[in-house]
Write an enzyme that holds these catalytic residues in place. Sequence first.
Site, PDB file in Angstrom:
ATOM      1  N   HIS A  82      55.568 -27.786   2.723  1.00  0.00           N
ATOM      2  CA  HIS A  82      55.181 -26.388   2.914  1.00  0.00           C
ATOM      3  C   HIS A  82      54.393 -25.927   1.705  1.00  0.00           C
ATOM      4  O   HIS A  82      54.852 -26.070   0.568  1.00  0.00           O
ATOM      5  CB  HIS A  82      56.431 -25.505   3.076  1.00  0.00           C
ATOM      6  CG  HIS A  82      56.096 -24.057   3.177  1.00  0.00           C
ATOM      7  ND1 HIS A  82      55.691 -23.482   4.361  1.00  0.00           N
ATOM      8  CD2 HIS A  82      56.080 -23.072   2.249  1.00  0.00           C
ATOM      9  CE1 HIS A  82      55.448 -22.202   4.155  1.00  0.00           C
ATOM     10  NE2 HIS A  82      55.671 -21.924   2.881  1.00  0.00           N
ATOM     11  N   ASP A 161      63.187 -12.945  10.219  1.00  0.00           N
ATOM     12  CA  ASP A 161      62.168 -12.941   9.160  1.00  0.00           C
ATOM     13  C   ASP A 161      60.929 -12.183   9.611  1.00  0.00           C
ATOM     14  O   ASP A 161      60.334 -11.435   8.832  1.00  0.00           O
ATOM     15  CB  ASP A 161      61.788 -14.369   8.752  1.00  0.00           C
ATOM     16  CG  ASP A 161      60.633 -14.349   7.764  1.00  0.00           C
ATOM     17  OD1 ASP A 161      60.808 -13.767   6.685  1.00  0.00           O
ATOM     18  OD2 ASP A 161      59.547 -14.864   8.076  1.00  0.00           O
ATOM     19  N   ARG A 168      58.716  -5.369   4.946  1.00  0.00           N
ATOM     20  CA  ARG A 168      58.414  -5.579   3.509  1.00  0.00           C
ATOM     21  C   ARG A 168      56.940  -5.299   3.228  1.00  0.00           C
ATOM     22  O   ARG A 168      56.592  -4.732   2.191  1.00  0.00           O
ATOM     23  CB  ARG A 168      58.747  -7.025   3.115  1.00  0.00           C
ATOM     24  CG  ARG A 168      60.238  -7.288   2.996  1.00  0.00           C
ATOM     25  CD  ARG A 168      60.510  -8.783   2.905  1.00  0.00           C
ATOM     26  NE  ARG A 168      59.849  -9.397   1.769  1.00  0.00           N
ATOM     27  CZ  ARG A 168      59.486 -10.685   1.720  1.00  0.00           C
ATOM     28  NH1 ARG A 168      59.737 -11.499   2.734  1.00  0.00           N
ATOM     29  NH2 ARG A 168      58.896 -11.167   0.655  1.00  0.00           N
ATOM     30  N   SER A 183      62.769 -15.858   3.154  1.00  0.00           N
ATOM     31  CA  SER A 183      61.768 -15.830   4.221  1.00  0.00           C
ATOM     32  C   SER A 183      61.215 -17.234   4.472  1.00  0.00           C
ATOM     33  O   SER A 183      61.186 -17.726   5.610  1.00  0.00           O
ATOM     34  CB  SER A 183      60.649 -14.860   3.802  1.00  0.00           C
ATOM     35  OG  SER A 183      59.525 -15.002   4.609  1.00  0.00           O
ATOM     36  N   LYS A 187      62.619 -20.313   7.686  1.00  0.00           N
ATOM     37  CA  LYS A 187      61.718 -20.957   8.651  1.00  0.00           C
ATOM     38  C   LYS A 187      61.688 -22.468   8.440  1.00  0.00           C
ATOM     39  O   LYS A 187      61.662 -23.238   9.392  1.00  0.00           O
ATOM     40  CB  LYS A 187      60.306 -20.364   8.515  1.00  0.00           C
ATOM     41  CG  LYS A 187      60.234 -18.917   9.034  1.00  0.00           C
ATOM     42  CD  LYS A 187      58.900 -18.269   8.763  1.00  0.00           C
ATOM     43  CE  LYS A 187      58.678 -17.991   7.310  1.00  0.00           C
ATOM     44  NZ  LYS A 187      57.731 -16.989   6.926  1.00  0.00           N
TER      45      LYS A 187
HETATM   46  N1  URA Z   1      55.395 -16.564   2.836  1.00  0.00           N
HETATM   47  C1  URA Z   1      56.429 -16.265   3.661  1.00  0.00           C
HETATM   48  O1  URA Z   1      56.607 -16.895   4.701  1.00  0.00           O
HETATM   49  N2  URA Z   1      57.260 -15.261   3.317  1.00  0.00           N
HETATM   50  C2  URA Z   1      57.119 -14.533   2.175  1.00  0.00           C
HETATM   51  O2  URA Z   1      57.910 -13.663   1.923  1.00  0.00           O
HETATM   52  C3  URA Z   1      56.035 -14.849   1.333  1.00  0.00           C
HETATM   53  C4  URA Z   1      55.192 -15.877   1.681  1.00  0.00           C
END
Ligand code: URA
Length: 438
Positions: A82, A161, A168, A183, A187
């Site tokens: 990632h 999320d 946010r 967050s 995922k």
């Molecule tokens: N990428 C994400 O998936 N979440 C965040 O909070 C910041 C970057």
Amino acid sequence: MTVVDIIEKKKLKQQLSKQEIDFVVEGFTNGSIPDYQMSALLMAILLNGMTDEETFELTDAMLHSGDIVDMSALGGTVVDKHSTGGIGDSTTLALAPILACCGVYVAKMSGRGLGFTGGTIDKLESIPGFDTSLNEEEFFDVVKRVGCAVIGQTANLAPADKKIYALRDVTGTVNSIPLICASIMSKKLASGSDTILLDVKYGSGAFMPDPESALELATKMVTIGTLAGKRIGALITDMQQPLSDHVGNSLELVGIVEVLRGKKNRLYYEIKEVAVRLLALTGKYTLQSAEKAFCEAIESGRALDKLAQMVQAQHGDPDYIRHPERFEIGTRDTVLADRDGYVSHMVAADIGRAVTHLGGGRMTKSDVIDFSVGVVMHVAIGTPVRKGDVLCEVFHNNGKGLSEAKQLIANAITIGDEQPQPHKIAYAYVGKDGVELY
Ligand code: URA
């Protein structure tokens, strides 16, 4: 238990329990907790932080708000990488076939570009016919047959999320390390792989401004992933200039084919670092044997063949991989150096913004992308230049956004008198046993 008590507790810098965190995440996701209360709690978290235990429980609650992909039917090691995002970051397109050549599965769900950063799914869709929306059965079938597949997110991963991130975004609570960590990790953990390498970028084209804050985020994510039972590590890498010489959708595929044909540029060295660390994390390789396998996959031409196989299996035309000159590229223009000196600084995000102006990115989710436009950099930080040298080529379509793009790029590249030190690709590696500085 009431939400007000939980907000008060975090306001007083006290640790929230698993029950309290589960209550908030479930209530906000199902709509029983309103935005104004969740906003207050998010701001209290941003200001007062969260312990590793709280961050783990928040990640776990968000992870369990949706589907969790089960990859056990593949019957092998499934790896994932990632990146926190950047400009010219096309590493996945080369990593997936290279790793598949090294005997591990890559079943990757990637995203689309928004704002100044590009997305892997858009880049792949610049190959005529390429299908990024395979259903789960087809996706697993391609992974099993070829060793790798890349699709857009299909499953309902971490819906909590999605809702929390949207809030946010409009309440000034994005840049909180525990919130970013929960967050991203909710995922990642929901997408089912057993070995994960995080590429946490810092610099003008990244989320985190400096290596120290990137290291703090990376350490927290590795702690949470380890607590969740994953083999996980993180590289801290430089995003103070575009990673690839090519920025734009079709252009980045051209750049990837060059790397898979053996061109040794910044992108090559970053892909190598990520691949070697990821292979070593699986436990099947040492760092030395991983490096040998990486070089063999490229030098034998097997990785390029594997990318063509993946494209074909996902209904794309593999001839574009063998003959990247087939990609339709826009009309060429250039940005020139206005003085002698050395490239001393770049604002990477503005080079991404320039590509968006040309039509190669999205300002809103519904914008349609022009795959043919983009930028090819001729310089990096430290390159000596003479007045009139080409700093970069700009490929446009009928002049759309051209003057804004050229202006942005010219302002984004600073030429100074002193030659700066060349930038390292990686600043540090974070494993479960600690930090290794490069
Ligand atoms: N990428 C994400 O998936 N979440 C965040 O909070 C910041 C970057």
